[in-house]
Design an enzyme around this catalytic site. Structure first.
Site, mmCIF file in Angstrom:
data_model
loop_
_atom_site.group_PDB
_atom_site.id
_atom_site.type_symbol
_atom_site.label_atom_id
_atom_site.label_comp_id
_atom_site.label_asym_id
_atom_site.label_seq_id
_atom_site.Cartn_x
_atom_site.Cartn_y
_atom_site.Cartn_z
ATOM 1 N N GLY A 14 -31.786 5.542 -21.916
ATOM 2 C CA GLY A 14 -33.135 5.825 -22.404
ATOM 3 C C GLY A 14 -33.465 5.069 -23.667
ATOM 4 O O GLY A 14 -34.038 5.636 -24.603
ATOM 5 N N TYR A 157 -36.606 22.581 -21.851
ATOM 6 C CA TYR A 157 -36.087 21.632 -22.835
ATOM 7 C C TYR A 157 -35.025 22.285 -23.710
ATOM 8 O O TYR A 157 -33.924 21.746 -23.890
ATOM 9 C CB TYR A 157 -37.234 21.097 -23.703
ATOM 10 C CG TYR A 157 -36.804 20.054 -24.695
ATOM 11 C CD1 TYR A 157 -36.648 18.724 -24.310
ATOM 12 C CD2 TYR A 157 -36.548 20.384 -26.028
ATOM 13 C CE1 TYR A 157 -36.243 17.755 -25.217
ATOM 14 C CE2 TYR A 157 -36.148 19.426 -26.945
ATOM 15 C CZ TYR A 157 -35.990 18.119 -26.537
ATOM 16 O OH TYR A 157 -35.586 17.162 -27.444
#
Length: 273
Positions: A14, A157
């Site tokens: 990422g 999350y």
């Protein structure tokens, strides 16, 4: 290239933007050969190009870290290109904001797949190669200050990051015999392109309304009032923390190092009240 990470190879998942890109660039500046990554090759190439134009060494690899085969491919490419993998940074992550009673199961699963399973797949693939090499290594998982608290609307999350924290400890215990250190960095609010967009979309203004408190806003005033250091972190500060954790020589493993400007110590409060 000389530097604190000279001759080492680092994979940063990422790493097309934000914290991941900053870490990749910071490692390259310290002499590491860097594998940049994104699900879209052109995005990974953007970071790799910026690194090479600055005099560093980088190769872009397309991979979806939530797929274990892609995670293995990412590590294999590092070894094929540079001869080894010495540092693995599991940074790729996504988020969704929804009340728990309205949360789509597919959204829940997507966050868990990327943020938690992706960290496991990346760490597993790297650990296998590091054990095979026999020279130890460093695995850094990017968690969050939200991994140890409850926050409205962010259950997938927060749950994923809590899992990352415990997974980090388990990996550290299991891999210590192979001289592989595993740690996590838990950032707070960091100034990135994404947070800039979020701040711009925060239409509540800068006044703290006691009747509507708590308000989970992201503009400068709200973050300043919830953070003892009174500001967002910089990407350079995240580079500093990450570099410390992967450089080695500090007898640290299984640690979740929080870099949140005191937010966790302060709790969900407001200096304005």
């Amino acid at each position: 290239m000389s530097g604190r990470l000279a001759d080492e190879t680092a994979v940063v998942t990422g790493s097309s933007s934000g914290i991941g890109a900053a870490i990749a660039k910071g490692f390259a500046e310290e002499g590491a050969n860097v594998i940049t990554n994104s699900r879209a090759l052109e995005r990974a190439e953007t970071t790799a190009t910026e690194i090479t134009e600055a005099g560093g060494t980088a190769t872009a690899v397309e991979a979806d870290i939530s797929d274990p085969d892609d995670a293995s491919h990412l590590v294999d490419r590092a070894v094929e290109t540079y001869g080894s993998i010495d540092i693995m940074v599991n940074n790729a992550g996504v988020s969704v904001v929804d009340p728990i009673v309205e949360l789509d199961p597919e959204d829940w699963q997507h966050v868990i797949d990327v943020n938690l399973s992706g960290v496991f797949y990346g760490a597993q693939a790297a650990a296998r190669r590091m054990i095979e090499q026999g020279t130890g290594g460093q695995i850094l998982n990017i968690s969050s200050m939200f991994g140890s608290v409850g926050v409205q609307g962010r259950s997938p999350y927060n749950a994923s990051k809590a899992g990352v924290n415990t997974l980090t400890q388990c990996l550290a215990v299991e891999l210590a015999d192979h001289d592989i250190c595993v740690n996590a960095m838990a950032p707070g609010y960091v100034e990135t392109e994404l947070t800039d967009q979020t701040k711009e979309s925060d239409d509540r203004g800068t006044e703290l309304d006691r009747d509507d408190w708590p308000y989970y806003g992201y503009d400068e005033t709200h973050v300043a009032n919830r953070t003892p250091m009174g500001r967002f972190a910089t990407l350079e500060e995240m580079q500093t923390v990450a570099l410390f954790l992967v450089e080695g020589g500090h007898y640290t493993t299984g640690e979740i190092l929080t870099a949140d400007g005191g937010w966790s110590a302060f709790g969900w409060g407001s200096k304005a009240r």
